[in-house]
Write a protein that holds these residues in place. Structure first.
Motif, PDB file in Angstrom:
ATOM      1  N   CYS A 129      91.694  -3.370  -5.911  1.00 12.31           N
ATOM      2  CA  CYS A 129      91.232  -3.422  -4.527  1.00 12.31           C
ATOM      3  C   CYS A 129      92.191  -4.249  -3.685  1.00 12.31           C
ATOM      4  CB  CYS A 129      89.835  -4.035  -4.446  1.00 12.31           C
ATOM      5  SG  CYS A 129      88.587  -3.013  -5.239  1.00 12.31           S
TER       6      CYS A 129
ATOM      7  N   GLU B 220      88.771   0.878  -4.202  1.00 14.22           N
ATOM      8  CA  GLU B 220      87.985   1.036  -2.982  1.00 14.22           C
ATOM      9  C   GLU B 220      88.922   1.498  -1.877  1.00 14.22           C
ATOM     10  OE1 GLU B 220      86.342  -2.557  -1.328  1.00 14.22           O
ATOM     11  OE2 GLU B 220      85.126  -1.486   0.119  1.00 14.22           O
TER      12      GLU B 220
ATOM     13  N   PRO C 141      87.662  -6.615   0.114  1.00 15.44           N
ATOM     14  CA  PRO C 141      86.960  -5.796  -0.877  1.00 15.44           C
ATOM     15  C   PRO C 141      85.434  -5.952  -0.876  1.00 15.44           C
ATOM     16  CG  PRO C 141      88.921  -6.739  -1.851  1.00 15.44           C
ATOM     17  CD  PRO C 141      88.751  -7.387  -0.500  1.00 15.44           C
TER      18      PRO C 141
ATOM     19  N   LEU D 289      84.374   4.207  -3.571  1.00 18.76           N
ATOM     20  CA  LEU D 289      84.986   3.526  -4.704  1.00 18.76           C
ATOM     21  C   LEU D 289      85.179   4.477  -5.877  1.00 18.76           C
ATOM     22  CD1 LEU D 289      84.531  -0.074  -5.433  1.00 18.76           C
ATOM     23  CD2 LEU D 289      84.308   1.392  -7.427  1.00 18.76           C
TER      24      LEU D 289
END
Lengths: 480, 480
Positions: free
Chosen positions: B41, B160, A74, B146
């Protein structure tokens, strides 16, 4: 040289007048980047990004050959993770950007945009690494990172940049050290054989090492103005992150042990190095192996019968042979096109006109030497391929010669100061290894330690500056 | 099937018991992703990322063939840029993450992390596009984006994600429309010929189109549970952004005109589609052209003389022929390995033992049909290559058959409701085109419009739901 842009003529500032302006002129006029509305962030345009794609492909193949696989972690890192390794947070916290709001909600804990990914990756490694059977872990990531920079320069220092970061985990100190050195070697070989840039490989000082590493290795190149550019680094992280993130494994002997780690990275900054190692007054000179266009075909007297057809035929032959070729059939004069492609640093220009065709020949102009010569059309693919190889070799050698000419040995402080005042480039000198002494040298001269090269040379027993017993021979230089 | 992990056995939930759990079980057990500490994420692990790399390579080649070049634009977008196109900001503002602090300074203007890059790119296009000679601009960007999502699912919906976004500028409405359709065609061909996924190509409703577009085209695939997944979209932006960002050019006729634009994108979401179109109770089934490992060699009775040597020889031959091959010489039973590689969806498994060697043969097991057969060792590269082609074709056909079986025509509301209640998959029906009607259908049945397919079928004159005059035949389905 001059470029026509919508009615007015832009000039490249001469290198010896203002090297720094020469650099930004070239980048802008060769259409590699543009400045965005976002402070410190650049747009990498097609021509600049094409170089990055070629760098990526060739480096990635080398990472895979050495057993690494790519993964993706991430972008956002929770604050508490960034803080787990003490030196690391101290080094990076002042320069990260913080996300405090997501959609309509205010976040309970701020998230930073990764300045580098050790912390988020180590938080995963602590789950993944349980046994010696899980080791080694050999991962790499291609991504964007962000460091809030006060003053920026395209490619060399931008808030956001693109890079790769390798992150590995090992069972022993020796294996981690071996990996750290191996990947520095991969960088070195790549820079020499692909970018045509000679580099000095060595170890960073305590002050200059990566925040959180045991020690950092580096490859340093000399730019045309004699300054150093750090081209890539490889860090032996020791057990620092393993202890901060609790990365432990059950070894063969039944003992629970902290793992040993490395990380290593290179970035779009290398493109800045390419420009400043090879460029000249006419603009870019691209090393053939990363040139988005390796050969441009410019028809001369293109309106004459058969010229465009022959140019197209040559284009097909070169392209078919895997040479990155472009046929410039725009409605502009050959001279205008020559300037344009020289500015853009295309290694080989092929000129073909009626008289060449009559002779069964064409002109090949080399960007590195700015010389041109007639060659038979027969087997032109092989001729161009060989020429590209020669150009690479010549570019490497001339960069190497330049560095040697501007590197000198200082046996005492007087020689050191004199060399610096003459602006000679890299200084080799013995050094005590103490941060205090390093800071004093920087303050007096503006030069920093670049590295203790693996290839040492004995220049005496005492520190060139403070006179204490010397530990290593160091390279010193002004740097970007 | 079961997987041994550190002493305990994990099971994949059967598809018909809970398809959604089957999905996450497979992803986790096949080691494609892991969950991070960052909300929404995921970490894409090596095996998952390897699929993405193969997708990237093959799509990128197609973008370049159609004249596009890659570039890179900043991650952060100043608030005032996001707000320049009214529909766009309304659609995206509620789901962006905001950077409010950089280093130690509080920012005067918040920056959002790109949810998509139209706004930052258009701010550059307004500088770059001045004349008809600057057109068309054909750019693409590979990057992370994102969107602050409330509920997430690996690959299908994560905060994301990785994607590509094409952004083009044209002189006329017609050229922009041609580009929009062309790139949807590239997606369709790619999905069919590389991912082995049949797709329905068509136009989104007003409600479902991209925020800021004139109209949006889509390719939609049916998952094994009968639900739809939007696999990729191509937007004709008309002059909406050109007007918001003042992208004007001087045309041949001396007139200043607003430019016409498109954008188009596909993402890591496609990997979710691969899993849900092809998988079975044993785990993944990877289409050969995106399988990181196309053929795995499992030695049987590996301790017997000559077996490992032969396995290594076959590995060298297959790898040398460009087939992505792995030799599994781990100290585990063949049965354990068979399970593991079936879970991971490797298309072909080559088994070689003493008896095979005696016969000059080996066993090839197909993951798609789960059948195995003996083949001569001679020219094994060619045999495996052909088998991979057959597997691709069979996977495509079986996905196609499944979709056809679960697609039905509803001529009236009763048929529509009945089909939905039976959970039959895609419904084709005539529709009035009104958002109010669309919302009512969704509320009553949970299905949404997927698209008005390019290949229309005449199912009557009136809307299946409200009885008003029908405009188009639509696909309706529940969707991810």
């Amino acid at each position: 040289m001059a470029k026509q842009t919508g009615g007015f003529v832009e000039h490249i500032t001469p290198q010896n007048e203002d090297f720094s302006r020469w650099y930004t002129d070239v980048i802008k006029m060769a259409d590699m980047i543009d400045y965005s509305e976002v402070k410190g962030c650049m747009v990498i345009k097609q021509y600049g990004y094409g170089i990055w794609e070629l760098i990526q492909n060739q480096l990635d193949a080398r990472f895979k050959e050495t057993g690494h696989k790519n993964a993706y972690f991430p972008l956002l890192i929770p604050k508490h993770l960034l803080e787990k390794e003490a030196e690391h947070v101290e080094g990076f916290a002042p320069e990260v950007a913080w996300v405090t709001q997501g959609g309509t909600e205010k976040l309970a804990e701020p998230l930073c945009i990764r300045p580098t990914s050790e912390t988020i990756i180590c938080s995963m490694y602590s789950k993944w690494v349980q046994s010696y059977r899980d080791l080694p872990v050999l991962l790499n990531q291609w991504c964007n990172v962000l460091r809030w920079e006060k003053s920026t320069r395209p490619f060399l220092r931008t808030s956001e940049f693109l890079w790769q970061e390798g992150h590995t985990v090992h069972a022993t100190r020796e294996e981690a050290e071996e990996e750290t050195v191996r990947m520095l070697g991969v960088y070195r070989e790549f820079m020499e054989n692909v970018l045509a840039i000679p580099v000095i490989a060595g170890q960073k000082s305590e002050k200059e090492k990566f925040a959180g590493a045991d020690h950092t290795y580096t490859v340093e190149a000399m730019m045309l103005d004699g300054k150093a550019l750090q081209m890539g680094t490889s860090h032996n992280l020791g057990q620092n992150f393993a202890k901060g993130f609790d990365i432990q494994f059950l070894d063969r002997d039944g003992q629970l042990k902290y793992a040993w780690q490395t990380s290593w990275g290179v970035s779009t900054r290398m493109i800045g190095g390419i420009i400043m190692v090879h460029g000249d007054e006419r603009g870019l000179k691209l090393p053939p192996r990363v040139a988005p266009i390796q050969c441009v075909i410019v028809p001369v007297a293109a309106h004459k019968e058969g010229v465009l057809e022959k140019a197209q035929e040559l284009f097909d032959a070169l392209k078919g042979a895997g040479i990155r070729t472009e046929l410039d059939d725009r409605d502009q004069s050959p001279g205008w096109k020559f300037n344009e492609w020289e500015l853009k640093g295309v290694p080989v220009r092929l000129e073909i006109g009626p008289r060449d065709i009559e002779k069964g020949a064409c002109m090949l102009a080399r960007r590195d030497t700015c010389e041109k010569e007639s060659y038979p059309l027969e087997n032109i693919e092989e001729t161009v391929r060989q020429l590209l190889g020669k150009i690479h070799d010549n570019m490497f050698e001339s960069a190497f010669r330049h560095r040697e000419e501007r590197t000198f040995d200082a046996h005492n402080w007087e020689e050191f100061m004199q060399g610096i005042e003459e602006g000679r480039g890299f200084v080799r000198a013995m050094w005590c290894g103490e941060t205090e002494c390093e800071e004093a040298i920087k303050e007096k001269t503006g030069v920093t330690t670049r590295c203790a090269p693996f290839e040492q040379k004995d220049l005496g027993n005492v520190c060139v500056h403070c006179g204490k017993p010397a530990k290593k021979m160091m390279y010193f230089a002004k740097s970007y």
